[in-house]
Design a protein around this motif. Sequence first.
Motif, PDB file in Angstrom:
ATOM      1  N   MET A 135     -44.072 -57.106  16.854  1.00  0.00           N
ATOM      2  CA  MET A 135     -42.817 -56.343  16.800  1.00  0.00           C
ATOM      3  C   MET A 135     -42.735 -55.528  15.520  1.00  0.00           C
ATOM      4  N   PRO A 136     -41.942 -54.457  15.519  1.00  0.00           N
ATOM      5  CA  PRO A 136     -41.633 -53.758  14.260  1.00  0.00           C
ATOM      6  C   PRO A 136     -40.898 -54.692  13.304  1.00  0.00           C
ATOM      7  N   SER A 137     -40.928 -54.366  12.032  1.00  0.00           N
ATOM      8  CA  SER A 137     -40.368 -55.258  11.023  1.00  0.00           C
ATOM      9  C   SER A 137     -38.882 -55.522  11.243  1.00  0.00           C
ATOM     10  N   ALA A 138     -38.114 -54.505  11.622  1.00  0.00           N
ATOM     11  CA  ALA A 138     -36.684 -54.706  11.846  1.00  0.00           C
ATOM     12  C   ALA A 138     -36.435 -55.671  12.996  1.00  0.00           C
ATOM     13  N   ASP A 139     -37.235 -55.574  14.053  1.00  0.00           N
ATOM     14  CA  ASP A 139     -37.069 -56.471  15.196  1.00  0.00           C
ATOM     15  C   ASP A 139     -37.480 -57.895  14.840  1.00  0.00           C
ATOM     16  N   GLU A 374     -46.306 -53.521   0.471  1.00  0.00           N
ATOM     17  CA  GLU A 374     -47.320 -54.568   0.366  1.00  0.00           C
ATOM     18  C   GLU A 374     -47.268 -55.503   1.566  1.00  0.00           C
ATOM     19  N   ALA A 375     -46.071 -55.918   1.926  1.00  0.00           N
ATOM     20  CA  ALA A 375     -45.928 -56.833   3.059  1.00  0.00           C
ATOM     21  C   ALA A 375     -46.404 -56.197   4.355  1.00  0.00           C
ATOM     22  N   THR A 376     -46.186 -54.907   4.499  1.00  0.00           N
ATOM     23  CA  THR A 376     -46.619 -54.214   5.716  1.00  0.00           C
ATOM     24  C   THR A 376     -48.133 -54.127   5.790  1.00  0.00           C
ATOM     25  N   ILE A 377     -48.772 -53.713   4.701  1.00  0.00           N
ATOM     26  CA  ILE A 377     -50.226 -53.539   4.706  1.00  0.00           C
ATOM     27  C   ILE A 377     -50.949 -54.882   4.748  1.00  0.00           C
ATOM     28  N   ALA A 378     -50.317 -55.935   4.236  1.00  0.00           N
ATOM     29  CA  ALA A 378     -50.949 -57.260   4.246  1.00  0.00           C
ATOM     30  C   ALA A 378     -51.205 -57.768   5.652  1.00  0.00           C
ATOM     31  N   ARG A 379     -50.574 -57.185   6.649  1.00  0.00           N
ATOM     32  CA  ARG A 379     -50.779 -57.629   8.035  1.00  0.00           C
ATOM     33  C   ARG A 379     -52.165 -57.256   8.553  1.00  0.00           C
ATOM     34  N   ASP A 414     -49.770 -45.857  12.181  1.00  0.00           N
ATOM     35  CA  ASP A 414     -48.397 -45.421  11.911  1.00  0.00           C
ATOM     36  C   ASP A 414     -47.922 -45.928  10.554  1.00  0.00           C
ATOM     37  N   ASP A 415     -48.221 -47.199  10.256  1.00  0.00           N
ATOM     38  CA  ASP A 415     -47.811 -47.762   8.965  1.00  0.00           C
ATOM     39  C   ASP A 415     -48.498 -47.037   7.811  1.00  0.00           C
ATOM     40  N   LEU A 416     -49.794 -46.767   7.958  1.00  0.00           N
ATOM     41  CA  LEU A 416     -50.521 -46.081   6.884  1.00  0.00           C
ATOM     42  C   LEU A 416     -50.009 -44.660   6.683  1.00  0.00           C
ATOM     43  N   ILE A 424     -55.180 -40.186   5.769  1.00  0.00           N
ATOM     44  CA  ILE A 424     -56.146 -41.276   5.843  1.00  0.00           C
ATOM     45  C   ILE A 424     -57.544 -40.671   5.990  1.00  0.00           C
ATOM     46  N   PRO A 425     -58.515 -41.088   5.183  1.00  0.00           N
ATOM     47  CA  PRO A 425     -59.870 -40.538   5.313  1.00  0.00           C
ATOM     48  C   PRO A 425     -60.408 -40.689   6.731  1.00  0.00           C
ATOM     49  N   ALA A 426     -61.173 -39.687   7.168  1.00  0.00           N
ATOM     50  CA  ALA A 426     -61.671 -39.679   8.552  1.00  0.00           C
ATOM     51  C   ALA A 426     -62.572 -40.876   8.829  1.00  0.00           C
ATOM     52  N   ASN A 427     -63.407 -41.260   7.859  1.00  0.00           N
ATOM     53  CA  ASN A 427     -64.308 -42.382   8.112  1.00  0.00           C
ATOM     54  C   ASN A 427     -63.535 -43.698   8.266  1.00  0.00           C
ATOM     55  N   VAL A 428     -62.407 -43.821   7.543  1.00  0.00           N
ATOM     56  CA  VAL A 428     -61.588 -45.029   7.671  1.00  0.00           C
ATOM     57  C   VAL A 428     -60.938 -45.081   9.050  1.00  0.00           C
ATOM     58  N   THR A 429     -60.408 -43.938   9.482  1.00  0.00           N
ATOM     59  CA  THR A 429     -59.792 -43.881  10.811  1.00  0.00           C
ATOM     60  C   THR A 429     -60.815 -44.203  11.898  1.00  0.00           C
ATOM     61  N   ARG A 430     -61.992 -43.611  11.790  1.00  0.00           N
ATOM     62  CA  ARG A 430     -63.024 -43.825  12.809  1.00  0.00           C
ATOM     63  C   ARG A 430     -63.479 -45.282  12.849  1.00  0.00           C
ATOM     64  N   GLU A 431     -63.656 -45.884  11.655  1.00  0.00           N
ATOM     65  CA  GLU A 431     -64.149 -47.261  11.601  1.00  0.00           C
ATOM     66  C   GLU A 431     -63.101 -48.244  12.137  1.00  0.00           C
TER      67      GLU A 431
END
Length: 517
Positions: A135-139, A374-379, A414-416, A424-431
């Motif tokens: 779920m999204p964080s608010a939900d 931080e809490a969002t990216i830690a997921r 979406d979070d990033l 976001i770098p293309a290689n990161v998205t692709r990987e």
Amino acid sequence: MRHVDMTPMINVWPKIPQRLHRPKAKAPESVKPDQTFHYAYLMEDMTMTLVSSSGEPLRIRGADLALFAKAQKQLESNLTPLPEWLMQIDGCSPEDRIQTAVEFLKGLRFLNVRGTPGKDFRLEPTTDGQDWLGMPSADRLKVLLDRLKADLPQKTFIDDMPDDKEADEDEIEDMVRFARDMHILSQLGDYDGYDDDDDDDDDASFMSYGYRHCLRFLPGTARWDLGSVRDLDIPAALADTFGSLTRKCFVEFSRFVQYHMRQNNPLVNRPPGAKPIKLNEGWSWRKPSDEEVEDFWGRLLVDFFRYRLLPLGGAEVGVKDDDGAMCISLTDAGRYLLGLAKDFEYGQYEEQKGSIVVQPNFDVVFLSPAPLAEATIARFAERKGIGVGTLFKITKKSVFAAASCSISCEQVFDDLRNLCKTAIPANVTREIRDWYDQCGKVAIETAIIIRCPDTEVATRVLAVGGKKLTPISDTVVELADRKFKSPLIKKLKEIGVFVNQSSQPPSQKTKRRRRQW
């Protein structure tokens, strides 16, 4: 008695004039803190714990269901740090935060205790827990607040005791409940029955002892003090008290509590004809003094703040650098919990957007402190540091852990995009997409294998079982429907095919008798 001549004297009790002549508490005035903090850290701690348990089950001790030290330290190292000036509040230490998060997760059945003590006793996420993670964080936060609000219709705070007979019945009921709870606790928590699912005979499901208390609207620290005030709605009184706070308008918390203890105390300012308040001391009850009632209301306000509003993002806190005074204001999430608002927003990134950069080597760099981010990216990333700098690294393992928790690839992007200063770098998205493409879910099921001595017997067995049986090889047959086992044995006996009893595994009841709980 006057000590000189033992003459009897009479005077006002010393505390009475002190109370009569004490200055009135002033309503708290608006202040401007130098530092502020707003973060539903309990919800985010629960999220981090669930993600960690999805990647690797959390091992627990059989004696008390507590985490092993290694698992505890690992979770503590993954926590998003709180400001130093906030650590003085009870419940904000890393150890307390993990303990509270685990209690809430078990209480909501997002984590279950599985396995056998001494072997593979562990905490594993449930299907509901994985759905909650997606779920999204608010939900996710709304699920927790709604669960606490659901406790309000129940009689959880004060028992009405109009006469001694009813008081005796309540005392007996409390004694029975207490004895049962202590017995259950000695049996490794609130026993919820063995898992009768034959797919995993060794698993057991438990409910933690903290389940009864952690999901209540009022903190357990204030539950056992008052006698009978049914004419007063305590949650409504809390809503009126904290509802006087407004969003982004801070007041000093100590002055806020002092004012409502003395001048706006619903337990002291009782209407005429109201039932007297009774103070519980062990198994007896007595009428408390006004000072004791004031003290109780003050403790309730403090506990509701630090155990409900603060960890669930219901209050924004701040501190003044000159004297270190703590200040608070009520957020929309806090108003929602108190029934003063129909909805709220959480997880808005406007204030933190642009403070994060994702580098081509998959490092996530924070240019300024951003706890919510931080809490969002830690997921979906592994923590590498705290504060500012390289705090996370996106790895294949972390992405797999996120995928196992029903966090989709698009949610990650979406979070990033919402948080990052640059694209976001293309290689990161692709990987990341390639890693998600590798993920899949399989079903692990338990089936009964029938091994026959030769092809002829296997053919006769298949003829008896019909569509219930599936041939695996010339002499091996699979029975997927376990309920058909007993009827199949009877039919085979009728055609002269007998089951070797020594090859059958022990029954579920036999296994349970062997366990020493």
